[in-house]
Structures are given as structure tokens and as C-alpha cells.
Design a protein around this motif. Structure first.
Motif, PDB file in Angstrom:
ATOM      1  N   ILE A   1       0.877  -1.100   0.000  1.00 43.88           N
ATOM      2  CA  ILE A   1       0.000   0.000   0.000  1.00 43.88           C
ATOM      3  C   ILE A   1       0.903   1.132   0.000  1.00 43.88           C
ATOM      4  CG2 ILE A   1      -0.931  -0.002   2.236  1.00 43.88           C
ATOM      5  CD1 ILE A   1      -2.951  -1.778   0.927  1.00 43.88           C
ATOM      6  N   ASP A   2       1.895   1.179   0.518  1.00 42.07           N
ATOM      7  CA  ASP A   2       3.065   1.975   0.191  1.00 42.07           C
ATOM      8  C   ASP A   2       3.941   1.157  -0.738  1.00 42.07           C
ATOM      9  OD1 ASP A   2       2.236   4.064   1.809  1.00 42.07           O
ATOM     10  OD2 ASP A   2       3.460   3.477   3.511  1.00 42.07           O
ATOM     11  N   ALA A   3       4.079  -0.097  -0.402  1.00 42.01           N
ATOM     12  CA  ALA A   3       4.898  -0.965  -1.224  1.00 42.01           C
ATOM     13  C   ALA A   3       4.300  -1.082  -2.613  1.00 42.01           C
ATOM     14  CB  ALA A   3       5.012  -2.343  -0.573  1.00 42.01           C
ATOM     15  N   LEU A   4       2.992  -1.094  -2.726  1.00 40.51           N
ATOM     16  CA  LEU A   4       2.337  -1.231  -4.021  1.00 40.51           C
ATOM     17  C   LEU A   4       2.669  -0.046  -4.917  1.00 40.51           C
ATOM     18  CD1 LEU A   4       0.345  -3.227  -5.379  1.00 40.51           C
ATOM     19  CD2 LEU A   4      -1.476  -1.670  -4.734  1.00 40.51           C
ATOM     20  N   GLU A   5       2.633   1.147  -4.368  1.00 43.08           N
ATOM     21  CA  GLU A   5       2.935   2.340  -5.163  1.00 43.08           C
ATOM     22  C   GLU A   5       4.369   2.303  -5.676  1.00 43.08           C
ATOM     23  OE1 GLU A   5       2.923   5.971  -7.056  1.00 43.08           O
ATOM     24  OE2 GLU A   5       1.271   4.703  -6.406  1.00 43.08           O
ATOM     25  N   ARG A   6       5.321   1.905  -4.839  1.00 43.63           N
ATOM     26  CA  ARG A   6       6.725   1.829  -5.277  1.00 43.63           C
ATOM     27  C   ARG A   6       6.902   0.788  -6.374  1.00 43.63           C
ATOM     28  NH1 ARG A   6       7.603   2.098   0.328  1.00 43.63           N
ATOM     29  NH2 ARG A   6       8.097  -0.126   0.411  1.00 43.63           N
ATOM     30  N   ILE A   7       6.202  -0.340  -6.243  1.00 45.94           N
ATOM     31  CA  ILE A   7       6.299  -1.385  -7.259  1.00 45.94           C
ATOM     32  C   ILE A   7       5.739  -0.892  -8.584  1.00 45.94           C
ATOM     33  CG2 ILE A   7       5.517  -3.686  -7.922  1.00 45.94           C
ATOM     34  CD1 ILE A   7       5.503  -4.367  -4.905  1.00 45.94           C
ATOM     35  N   HIS A   8       4.584  -0.236  -8.548  1.00 45.83           N
ATOM     36  CA  HIS A   8       4.004   0.307  -9.779  1.00 45.83           C
ATOM     37  C   HIS A   8       4.940   1.318 -10.420  1.00 45.83           C
ATOM     38  CE1 HIS A   8      -0.486  -0.701  -8.798  1.00 45.83           C
ATOM     39  NE2 HIS A   8       0.188  -1.727  -9.287  1.00 45.83           N
ATOM     40  N   SER A   9       5.506   2.195  -9.606  1.00 49.75           N
ATOM     41  CA  SER A   9       6.399   3.226 -10.130  1.00 49.75           C
ATOM     42  C   SER A   9       7.628   2.600 -10.784  1.00 49.75           C
ATOM     43  CB  SER A   9       6.818   4.169  -8.998  1.00 49.75           C
ATOM     44  OG  SER A   9       7.724   5.126  -9.468  1.00 49.75           O
ATOM     45  N   ASN A  10       8.212   1.581 -10.136  1.00 49.23           N
ATOM     46  CA  ASN A  10       9.399   0.927 -10.691  1.00 49.23           C
ATOM     47  C   ASN A  10       9.082   0.199 -11.991  1.00 49.23           C
ATOM     48  OD1 ASN A  10      10.963   1.809  -8.552  1.00 49.23           O
ATOM     49  ND2 ASN A  10      10.660  -0.044  -7.353  1.00 49.23           N
ATOM     50  N   LEU A  11       7.937  -0.486 -12.034  1.00 49.27           N
ATOM     51  CA  LEU A  11       7.565  -1.200 -13.254  1.00 49.27           C
ATOM     52  C   LEU A  11       7.305  -0.218 -14.397  1.00 49.27           C
ATOM     53  CD1 LEU A  11       5.156  -3.930 -11.827  1.00 49.27           C
ATOM     54  CD2 LEU A  11       7.429  -4.303 -12.788  1.00 49.27           C
ATOM     55  N   ALA A  12       6.629   0.887 -14.085  1.00 50.35           N
ATOM     56  CA  ALA A  12       6.330   1.876 -15.119  1.00 50.35           C
ATOM     57  C   ALA A  12       7.605   2.529 -15.640  1.00 50.35           C
ATOM     58  CB  ALA A  12       5.378   2.949 -14.558  1.00 50.35           C
ATOM     59  N   ALA A  13       8.575   2.748 -14.769  1.00 50.97           N
ATOM     60  CA  ALA A  13       9.827   3.366 -15.191  1.00 50.97           C
ATOM     61  C   ALA A  13      10.584   2.486 -16.180  1.00 50.97           C
ATOM     62  CB  ALA A  13      10.702   3.662 -13.971  1.00 50.97           C
ATOM     63  N   ARG A  14      10.365   1.183 -16.098  1.00 51.41           N
ATOM     64  CA  ARG A  14      11.033   0.241 -17.009  1.00 51.41           C
ATOM     65  C   ARG A  14      10.112  -0.189 -18.146  1.00 51.41           C
ATOM     66  NH1 ARG A  14      15.638  -1.184 -14.860  1.00 51.41           N
ATOM     67  NH2 ARG A  14      15.902  -2.868 -16.370  1.00 51.41           N
ATOM     68  N   ASP A  15       8.961   0.472 -18.257  1.00 51.62           N
ATOM     69  CA  ASP A  15       7.978   0.153 -19.291  1.00 51.62           C
ATOM     70  C   ASP A  15       7.497  -1.291 -19.158  1.00 51.62           C
ATOM     71  OD1 ASP A  15       6.315   0.687 -21.409  1.00 51.62           O
ATOM     72  OD2 ASP A  15       7.811   0.192 -22.942  1.00 51.62           O
ATOM     73  N   LEU A  16       7.319  -1.744 -17.915  1.00 57.95           N
ATOM     74  CA  LEU A  16       6.858  -3.100 -17.654  1.00 57.95           C
ATOM     75  C   LEU A  16       5.554  -3.122 -16.862  1.00 57.95           C
ATOM     76  CD1 LEU A  16      10.238  -4.845 -16.717  1.00 57.95           C
ATOM     77  CD2 LEU A  16       8.906  -5.171 -18.798  1.00 57.95           C
ATOM     78  N   ALA A  17       4.850  -1.983 -16.792  1.00 59.97           N
ATOM     79  CA  ALA A  17       3.594  -1.945 -16.048  1.00 59.97           C
ATOM     80  C   ALA A  17       2.575  -2.872 -16.707  1.00 59.97           C
ATOM     81  CB  ALA A  17       3.054  -0.514 -15.995  1.00 59.97           C
ATOM     82  N   PRO A  18       1.914  -3.756 -15.936  1.00 59.34           N
ATOM     83  CA  PRO A  18       0.947  -4.668 -16.523  1.00 59.34           C
ATOM     84  C   PRO A  18      -0.379  -3.975 -16.802  1.00 59.34           C
ATOM     85  CG  PRO A  18       1.008  -4.986 -14.165  1.00 59.34           C
ATOM     86  CD  PRO A  18       2.083  -3.974 -14.480  1.00 59.34           C
ATOM     87  N   ALA A  19      -1.191  -4.599 -17.649  1.00 61.06           N
ATOM     88  CA  ALA A  19      -2.536  -4.087 -17.874  1.00 61.06           C
ATOM     89  C   ALA A  19      -3.455  -4.502 -16.735  1.00 61.06           C
ATOM     90  CB  ALA A  19      -3.084  -4.612 -19.201  1.00 61.06           C
ATOM     91  N   GLU A  20      -3.180  -5.662 -16.155  1.00 59.59           N
ATOM     92  CA  GLU A  20      -3.987  -6.190 -15.064  1.00 59.59           C
ATOM     93  C   GLU A  20      -3.059  -6.743 -13.997  1.00 59.59           C
ATOM     94  OE1 GLU A  20      -7.945  -8.916 -14.846  1.00 59.59           O
ATOM     95  OE2 GLU A  20      -6.174  -9.886 -15.705  1.00 59.59           O
ATOM     96  N   ARG A  21      -3.411  -6.515 -12.734  1.00 55.22           N
ATOM     97  CA  ARG A  21      -2.555  -6.979 -11.649  1.00 55.22           C
ATOM     98  C   ARG A  21      -3.422  -7.603 -10.567  1.00 55.22           C
ATOM     99  NH1 ARG A  21       2.043  -3.416  -8.597  1.00 55.22           N
ATOM    100  NH2 ARG A  21       3.162  -5.157  -7.671  1.00 55.22           N
ATOM    101  N   LEU A  22      -3.088  -8.831 -10.179  1.00 50.32           N
ATOM    102  CA  LEU A  22      -3.843  -9.562  -9.169  1.00 50.32           C
ATOM    103  C   LEU A  22      -3.142  -9.433  -7.821  1.00 50.32           C
ATOM    104  CD1 LEU A  22      -4.560 -12.830 -11.197  1.00 50.32           C
ATOM    105  CD2 LEU A  22      -5.794 -10.650 -11.240  1.00 50.32           C
ATOM    106  N   VAL A  23      -3.898  -9.057  -6.791  1.00 51.10           N
ATOM    107  CA  VAL A  23      -3.337  -8.885  -5.453  1.00 51.10           C
ATOM    108  C   VAL A  23      -4.293  -9.491  -4.434  1.00 51.10           C
ATOM    109  CG1 VAL A  23      -2.085  -6.772  -6.052  1.00 51.10           C
ATOM    110  CG2 VAL A  23      -4.430  -6.613  -5.226  1.00 51.10           C
ATOM    111  N   ASP A  24      -3.805  -9.649  -3.183  1.00 53.39           N
ATOM    112  CA  ASP A  24      -4.702 -10.117  -2.132  1.00 53.39           C
ATOM    113  C   ASP A  24      -5.328  -8.918  -1.432  1.00 53.39           C
ATOM    114  OD1 ASP A  24      -2.919  -9.109  -0.249  1.00 53.39           O
ATOM    115  OD2 ASP A  24      -2.015 -11.047   0.181  1.00 53.39           O
TER     116      ASP A  24
END
Length: 297
Positions: free
Chosen positions: A230-253
Motif C-alpha cells: 500500500i506503500d509498497a504497491l505504489e513503489r512497485i508500480h512506479s518501478n515497473l512503469a519506469a522500465r515500461d513493464l507496467a501490466p494491464a492487469e494486476r492480481l493482489v490479495d
């Protein structure tokens, strides 16, 4: 590999190679979850913690300048800190353990005064063991209005970062902003409290009703497309987007889903965050809408 960001840089190279080989898609479906990572340390209670922290600091100072430390160490200090501090060697009754904790605190303050005295080697004050000792003493002790060293009280609740600014669900809580009341001189939140001098970055963590441990919480993201093994999620999204690897769909608990995270994932990164809806609070009702106020059409 454990120094600096070497492991992260190696992982970055590996991801680049996997993308080039077509094993990781730039879009698609990802799944994120957290797992516990145990620290390679013995779990200590607070009394053990302060005694073992001072013992470790004395060991570190002795290794750096044995002659300087030998002048400070008394027969009582040698008896108290000459071997690892363990629960079964401490007073059994509560009052005896509190007296022991205060005695250790006063010993630690004598050591601090000696380190700050004129003529004390400045390099000793910069040792990592001394810095850990300083932080632990701030977290576990305080001076009252008479100038007496006091042992802090235990935490009122198990604190979580996400709750610090949230309204309390129980009227029994002393602070209205989600923080422990400073006037009660309680121990700090679990997110900042040092729990072992031998791994000062480790923290107490728990998954309610499932597990609790001393160590770290690792958030892992993996591909889960049908054609790929929830903080970690934002950092993960930011890192993936910076590498152009952001998914279209993401499954979480359920630990990652909230209206704010779902909305931000969609508007900021174009990611559909999919996960279970959190259960309605069972404690005192909070103002605002709840699940039961909405109907799917």
C-alpha cells in the motif's frame, strides 16, 4: 551482494534479459503478494534487548579501543554484560526486571557521558554499535520532570503505518489521531522500534490471525499470464512503469486493495488492480459509506 544496491542492480539486468528473450511481457497480468523474511537473530523481549544492546556496544568499543573501555568496566559491569543477556538469567518477578532495566539504562547513560567527555576518542562515537545503542535508549527510556531515568511503558496497540492518521475504532484509545499519546511515555511503533542490536533494520511484523515474526516483509511481483509459468504497491508500480513493464492487469490479495490504490493504479499507471474487497469493520461504525451501501447492477 548484500552491500548497497548490488542485488537490485543484478535483478535489473536479469529483468532486461528476460524481456529481451520474450519471457516477460511489457503488458499482461501480474500478481503481487507479500511474504515474511526471518532475521537471523534471536527474538528478545524488551529487558533482554537493552541488556544485549549495551553488551554489544561494549564489545564493539573493546574491539576498537580496549584500553579506553577497560577503564570504564567495573566488576558489576563484567558480571552483568560479560556474556549474552538471556531471559533465564534475568530476575523473574516484574519489579525485579524493571529494576534491572533501569540499572542497565543508567549504565548506558554513564557510557554516553564517557563517550562525550573531553579527551574521549571521537571515532568511538561514530561506531555503528554506539549509534544503535543511542537509538534503543531513546526508544526505551525517558527522563521525567525530576530528571530521573525512567523505563518506558509497553505499546498500547500494535501500530501500523497505515493507521497513524486514521480515526480510532475504539473509544478506549488515548490518542484521537491514531498515534500513541506522547504524555504516556510509551514505546514507539513497531515500524521504527529496534528489536535486536545484531540486526537493527529488522522489525516486528505480523499478519493478523496468521503469523508474527522478527525480520522483514518482502513484496514480490510475478507474471501470471496463461501462457507463462500500500506503500509498497505504489513503489512497485512506479518501478515497473519506469522500465515500461507496467501490466494491464494486476492480481493482489486483500492487503493491497482499497479505493485509493485501485483508483491510483488505474489513473496513474493504466493498471486494473484486481483483488478481494476488504471486509466491513466489525468494531464501532466509522462515518461514511460501507460495502453494504452499494449494489452491483
Amino acid at each position: 551482494m548484500a552491500e548497497g544496491d548490488r542485488a537490485d542492480r543484478l535483478l535489473s539486468v536479469m529483468v532486461d534479459r528476460l524481456v529481451e528473450a520474450g519471457l516477460v511481457k511489457r503488458r499482461g497480468c501480474r500478481r503481487t503478494d507479500s511474504t515474511d523474511v526471518l532475521a537471523a537473530v534471536r527474538r528478545l523481549d524488551r529487558t533482554e534487548l537493552v541488556g544485549e544492546t549495551l553488551r554489544a556496544a561494549l564489545e564493539g568499543l573493546a574491539a576498537a579501543d580496549e584500553d579506553w573501555v577497560s577503564v570504564l568496566v567495573t566488576a558489576e559491569w563484567a558480571r552483568r554484560y560479560g556474556r549474552p543477556v538471556r531471559y533465564d538469567r534475568l530476575p523473574r518477578e516484574k519489579t525485579g526486571r524493571e529494576r534491572y532495566a533501569v540499572a542497565v539504562g543508567e549504565d548506558g547513560m554513564r557510557l554516553f557521558h564517557a563517550l562525550l567527555a573531553p579527551g574521549a576518542p571521537a571515532r568511538l562515537r561514530r561506531l555503528p554499535w554506539v549509534e544503535v545503542l543511542r537509538q534503543v535508549w531513546v526508544q526505551q527510556y525517558w527522563y521525567d520532570e525530576t530528571g530521573a531515568l525512567r523505563w518506558r511503558g509497553p505499546k498500547q496497540t500494535r501500530d501500523r503505518l497505515s493507521r497513524r492518521h486514521s480515526p480510532r475504532r475504539s473509544m478506549s484509545a488515548d490518542a484521537s489521531d491514531g498515534r500513541p499519546d506522547p504524555a504516556l511515555a510509551r514505546v514507539q511503533w513497531s515500524s521504527v522500534e529496534i528489536v535486536s542490536p545484531h540486526d537493527p533494520q529488522a522489525r516486528f511484523s505480523h499478519k493478523p490471525g496468521k503469523a508474527e515474526w522478527v525480520g522483514y516483509k518482502d513484496h514480490q511481483t510475478e507474471t501470471c499470464d496463461p501462457e507463462q509459468d500500500i506503500d509498497a504497491l505504489e513503489r512497485i508500480h512506479s518501478n515497473l512503469a519506469a522500465r515500461d513493464l507496467a501490466p494491464a492487469e494486476r492480481l493482489v490479495d486483500g492487503g493491497y486493495t482499497s479505493p485509493a490504490t485501485i483508483h491510483r493504479a488505474r489513473t496513474e499507471y493504466g493498471i486494473d488492480l484486481v483483488g478481494p474487497v476488504r471486509l466491513a469493520p466489525t468494531a464501532r461504525a466509522l462515518p461514511g459509506f460501507n460495502k453494504v451501501d452499494f449494489r452491483a447492477n
